[in-house]
Design an enzyme around this catalytic site. Structure first.
Site, PDB file in Angstrom:
ATOM      1  N   GLY A 230      38.055  34.033  37.524  1.00  0.00           N
ATOM      2  CA  GLY A 230      37.325  35.042  38.278  1.00  0.00           C
ATOM      3  C   GLY A 230      38.036  35.581  39.498  1.00  0.00           C
ATOM      4  O   GLY A 230      37.492  36.429  40.208  1.00  0.00           O
ATOM      5  N   GLU A 271      40.945  28.109  36.164  1.00  0.00           N
ATOM      6  CA  GLU A 271      41.257  28.700  34.862  1.00  0.00           C
ATOM      7  C   GLU A 271      41.275  30.214  34.973  1.00  0.00           C
ATOM      8  O   GLU A 271      40.415  30.903  34.440  1.00  0.00           O
ATOM      9  CB  GLU A 271      40.276  28.204  33.785  1.00  0.00           C
ATOM     10  CG  GLU A 271      38.849  28.187  34.258  1.00  0.00           C
ATOM     11  CD  GLU A 271      37.890  27.433  33.343  1.00  0.00           C
ATOM     12  OE1 GLU A 271      38.261  26.373  32.819  1.00  0.00           O
ATOM     13  OE2 GLU A 271      36.780  27.922  33.164  1.00  0.00           O
ATOM     14  N   GLY A 273      42.478  33.929  34.309  1.00  0.00           N
ATOM     15  CA  GLY A 273      43.061  34.759  33.270  1.00  0.00           C
ATOM     16  C   GLY A 273      43.590  36.039  33.896  1.00  0.00           C
ATOM     17  O   GLY A 273      44.797  36.261  34.018  1.00  0.00           O
ATOM     18  N   ARG A 274      42.644  36.851  34.375  1.00  0.00           N
ATOM     19  CA  ARG A 274      42.985  38.156  34.933  1.00  0.00           C
ATOM     20  C   ARG A 274      44.043  38.082  36.027  1.00  0.00           C
ATOM     21  O   ARG A 274      44.987  38.874  36.054  1.00  0.00           O
ATOM     22  CB  ARG A 274      41.706  38.767  35.529  1.00  0.00           C
ATOM     23  CG  ARG A 274      41.846  40.202  35.993  1.00  0.00           C
ATOM     24  CD  ARG A 274      40.585  40.666  36.721  1.00  0.00           C
ATOM     25  NE  ARG A 274      39.368  40.186  36.117  1.00  0.00           N
ATOM     26  CZ  ARG A 274      38.686  40.823  35.170  1.00  0.00           C
ATOM     27  NH1 ARG A 274      39.080  41.994  34.766  1.00  0.00           N
ATOM     28  NH2 ARG A 274      37.590  40.301  34.665  1.00  0.00           N
ATOM     29  N   ARG A 309      37.774  48.277  28.678  1.00  0.00           N
ATOM     30  CA  ARG A 309      37.139  48.110  29.993  1.00  0.00           C
ATOM     31  C   ARG A 309      36.578  49.408  30.585  1.00  0.00           C
ATOM     32  O   ARG A 309      35.459  49.401  31.083  1.00  0.00           O
ATOM     33  CB  ARG A 309      38.086  47.417  30.974  1.00  0.00           C
ATOM     34  CG  ARG A 309      38.518  46.011  30.524  1.00  0.00           C
ATOM     35  CD  ARG A 309      39.304  45.260  31.575  1.00  0.00           C
ATOM     36  NE  ARG A 309      38.496  44.867  32.699  1.00  0.00           N
ATOM     37  CZ  ARG A 309      38.448  45.487  33.857  1.00  0.00           C
ATOM     38  NH1 ARG A 309      39.237  46.515  34.090  1.00  0.00           N
ATOM     39  NH2 ARG A 309      37.659  45.073  34.813  1.00  0.00           N
ATOM     40  N   TYR A 313      32.637  48.849  30.802  1.00  0.00           N
ATOM     41  CA  TYR A 313      32.244  48.500  32.172  1.00  0.00           C
ATOM     42  C   TYR A 313      32.338  49.685  33.130  1.00  0.00           C
ATOM     43  O   TYR A 313      32.074  49.531  34.322  1.00  0.00           O
ATOM     44  CB  TYR A 313      33.141  47.395  32.759  1.00  0.00           C
ATOM     45  CG  TYR A 313      33.234  46.114  31.977  1.00  0.00           C
ATOM     46  CD1 TYR A 313      32.084  45.416  31.599  1.00  0.00           C
ATOM     47  CD2 TYR A 313      34.470  45.574  31.647  1.00  0.00           C
ATOM     48  CE1 TYR A 313      32.182  44.217  30.900  1.00  0.00           C
ATOM     49  CE2 TYR A 313      34.570  44.375  30.953  1.00  0.00           C
ATOM     50  CZ  TYR A 313      33.429  43.704  30.582  1.00  0.00           C
ATOM     51  OH  TYR A 313      33.536  42.528  29.907  1.00  0.00           O
ATOM     52  N   CYS A 341      35.085  58.436  17.740  1.00  0.00           N
ATOM     53  CA  CYS A 341      33.849  59.235  17.733  1.00  0.00           C
ATOM     54  C   CYS A 341      32.789  58.528  18.570  1.00  0.00           C
ATOM     55  O   CYS A 341      31.767  58.056  18.069  1.00  0.00           O
ATOM     56  CB  CYS A 341      33.367  59.439  16.303  1.00  0.00           C
ATOM     57  SG  CYS A 341      34.561  60.336  15.334  1.00  0.00           S
ATOM     58  N   GLU A 342      33.061  58.431  19.847  1.00  0.00           N
ATOM     59  CA  GLU A 342      32.227  57.730  20.825  1.00  0.00           C
ATOM     60  C   GLU A 342      32.578  58.358  22.152  1.00  0.00           C
ATOM     61  O   GLU A 342      33.752  58.353  22.538  1.00  0.00           O
ATOM     62  CB  GLU A 342      32.687  56.266  20.912  1.00  0.00           C
ATOM     63  CG  GLU A 342      31.853  55.188  20.305  1.00  0.00           C
ATOM     64  CD  GLU A 342      30.447  55.052  20.815  1.00  0.00           C
ATOM     65  OE1 GLU A 342      30.100  55.696  21.837  1.00  0.00           O
ATOM     66  OE2 GLU A 342      29.680  54.329  20.195  1.00  0.00           O
TER      67      GLU A 342
HETATM   68  C1  LIG Z   1      36.772  34.431  30.869  1.00  0.00           C
HETATM   69  C2  LIG Z   1      36.809  33.071  31.433  1.00  0.00           C
HETATM   70  C3  LIG Z   1      37.789  32.718  32.363  1.00  0.00           C
HETATM   71  C4  LIG Z   1      38.804  33.683  32.901  1.00  0.00           C
HETATM   72  O1  LIG Z   1      38.234  34.659  33.667  1.00  0.00           O
HETATM   73  P1  LIG Z   1      39.163  35.648  34.540  1.00  0.00           P
HETATM   74  O2  LIG Z   1      38.161  36.551  35.171  1.00  0.00           O
HETATM   75  O3  LIG Z   1      40.039  36.334  33.562  1.00  0.00           O
HETATM   76  O4  LIG Z   1      39.909  34.816  35.500  1.00  0.00           O
HETATM   77  C5  LIG Z   1      37.813  31.422  32.818  1.00  0.00           C
HETATM   78  N1  LIG Z   1      36.916  30.508  32.384  1.00  0.00           N
HETATM   79  C6  LIG Z   1      35.963  30.807  31.497  1.00  0.00           C
HETATM   80  C7  LIG Z   1      35.020  29.751  31.061  1.00  0.00           C
HETATM   81  C8  LIG Z   1      35.868  32.100  30.991  1.00  0.00           C
HETATM   82  O5  LIG Z   1      34.911  32.392  30.109  1.00  0.00           O
END
Ligand SMILES: *Cc1c(COP(=O)(O)O)cnc(C)c1O
Length: 420
Positions: A230, A271, A273-274, A309, A313, A341-342
């Site tokens: 997050g 954890e 990702g982004r 996205r 969003y 087509c959206e």
């Molecule tokens: C999607 C997700 C993440 C990664 O979220 P980011 O916003 O990309 O950092 C981490 N943990 C869980 C459980 C997720 O579902």
């Protein structure tokens, strides 16, 4: 600031050649940028023994990218069987993998616990009797409900389907101690794309307070807290980047205080990702049509199949036109659209951009996370290829574009009729 100046310096001089060689559209990722971000994350938390980033595989589930994470010593956060398989194919096993599923199936458990296992992160108390075996190490995902407010993408915790409620969390760990688990972790994931570091510090404080209470009640010790992902990235030029230095300073202070009080500290897991890959990828697409009706539309050769996205969003992704400086050239307001087509199939809406001509190359920023991976095949639109700009300047195809044969593959099967 979206795409970094360093990434621009590495990519832009080579982009015409890359386009000529591979053809558009494609996502291209920046190995140097990913390594720099990973190192800065590690350095920020080097004062907390056992700090570990588990890369959230769903953000960019490409083995070549995951191998970069592994090189930095990171683990993987998985939430499906294919993600587990992908991680294990790269050699990750055991405590280098966290399995954070929700609405978990028996098959999920079976695969998660086989083949070297993983850290199991349970989403609900009712899943305990469904475990095929009692893991020595167990973690629960905590949902604080009204104790916290969430943010836009992930929503309010009270309305979120994830996690164990406050009223159930003590019982959840108690049940696992009775079953024989002896090692414990605690997880939560409350924010998405959060740029305010204080929110994440608050989450850390919340988890430390919670393990303090749980440890006292059950006479157990927690090996780790996992503050989830997050961490946000600045999609808009005017966004202020997350203050990683201040965030880690305050989190380390919380850990120091915990150590003074209890004589030990848990490990800190994260954890992201982004944050790890988001800014280090762009979608490169070519202008192929334009139309002037009630608004001006620029049609490009990529569509929502490459990046959902903006459509789902309303997310902002910064756009540059190769070799066209908006500060020096006349601009106009346009919608940048795909071919689906959206009507939500738009990369930008009423965006002021330099006047675009057919065959111009558009660079859509920050597609390194939740970009290609989220793409869908609606309207039989196929997903584009993925490229990796290596440290040595070479460019490698790391996923080919989808073909019609891929799209039709699920139509090849043995005849199967239930006659009645
Ligand atoms: C999607 C997700 C993440 C990664 O979220 P980011 O916003 O990309 O950092 C981490 N943990 C869980 C459980 C997720 O579902």
């Amino acid at each position: 600031m979206p795409m970094s100046d360093d990434f621009k310096k590495r990519l832009l001089p080579a982009l015409a050649d890359i386009v000529a060689h591979f053809g558009t559209p494609f996502h291209i990722y920046d190995e140097v940028g990913i390594l720099d971000t990973g190192l800065s994350l590690k350095n920020a938390f080097s004062n907390i023994a056992g700090f570990m980033e588990y890369y959230a595989v769903k953000a960019l589930p490409n083995p070549s990218i995951m191998a970069i994470m592994q090189k930095m010593g990171f683990g993987f956060d998985c939430s499906s069987i294919p993600e587990l398989v992908l991680s294990r194919q790269l050699g990750a096993t055991g405590e280098k993998i966290i399995f954070t599923s929700n609405n978990t199936t028996n098959d999920d458990f079976k695969v998660a616990l086989s083949d070297g296992g993983c850290i199991l992160n349970l989403d609900d108390i009712t899943l305990i009797p469904k475990l095929p075996a009692t893991p020595e190490l167990i973690c629960f995902r905590y949902n604080p409900g009204p104790r916290r407010t969430g943010n836009d993408i992930i929503g309010n915790p009270v309305e979120a389907k994830y996690g164990v409620s406050h009223d159930q969390i003590l019982d959840a760990y108690r049940q696992m101690t009775v079953l024989g688990s002896a090692r414990f972790g605690l997880h939560t994931m409350l924010a998405s794309n959060e740029l305010n570091y204080s929110y994440i510090v608050k989450t850390t404080r919340m988890l430390l307070q919670l393990i303090e209470w749980l440890s006292g009640e059950l006479n157990i010790r927690f090996e780790f807290i996992n503050i989830g992902g997050g961490l946000g990235i600045p999609y808009r030029p005017e966004d202020t980047p997350l203050d990683l230095a201040e965030m880690s300073r305050e989190i380390i202070a919380l850990f120091d205080a915990y150590r003074s009080k209890h004589g030990y500290v848990p490990k800190l897991f994260m954890e992201s990702g982004r944050y790890m890959t988001g800014p280090h990828g762009v979608l490169v697409t070519k202008a192929i049509n334009q139309k002037d009706i009630y608004r001006k539309y620029i049609g490009v050769d990529a569509c929502m199949s490459a990046l959902m996205r903006p459509g789902i969003y309303g997310a902002y992704h910064h756009i540059d036109i190769l070799d066209k400086d908006p500060a020096r050239l006349p601009t106009e307001k346009v919608d940048i659209v795909g071919s689906l087509c959206e009507n939500i199939d738009k990369f930008a809406v009423e965006r002021e951009l330099p006047e675009i001509e057919t065959d111009d190359i558009l660079i859509i920023h920050d597609t390194g996370a939740h970009g290609h991976a989220m793409g869908f095949n609606y309207n039989a639109k196929l997903r584009p290829k993925e490229l990796l700009l290596r440290q040595d300047g070479s460019v490698e195809l790391i996923r080919r574009e989808e073909t019609m044969a891929d799209y039709f593959a699920t139509l090849t099967f043995e005849k199967n009729i239930l006659s009645r």
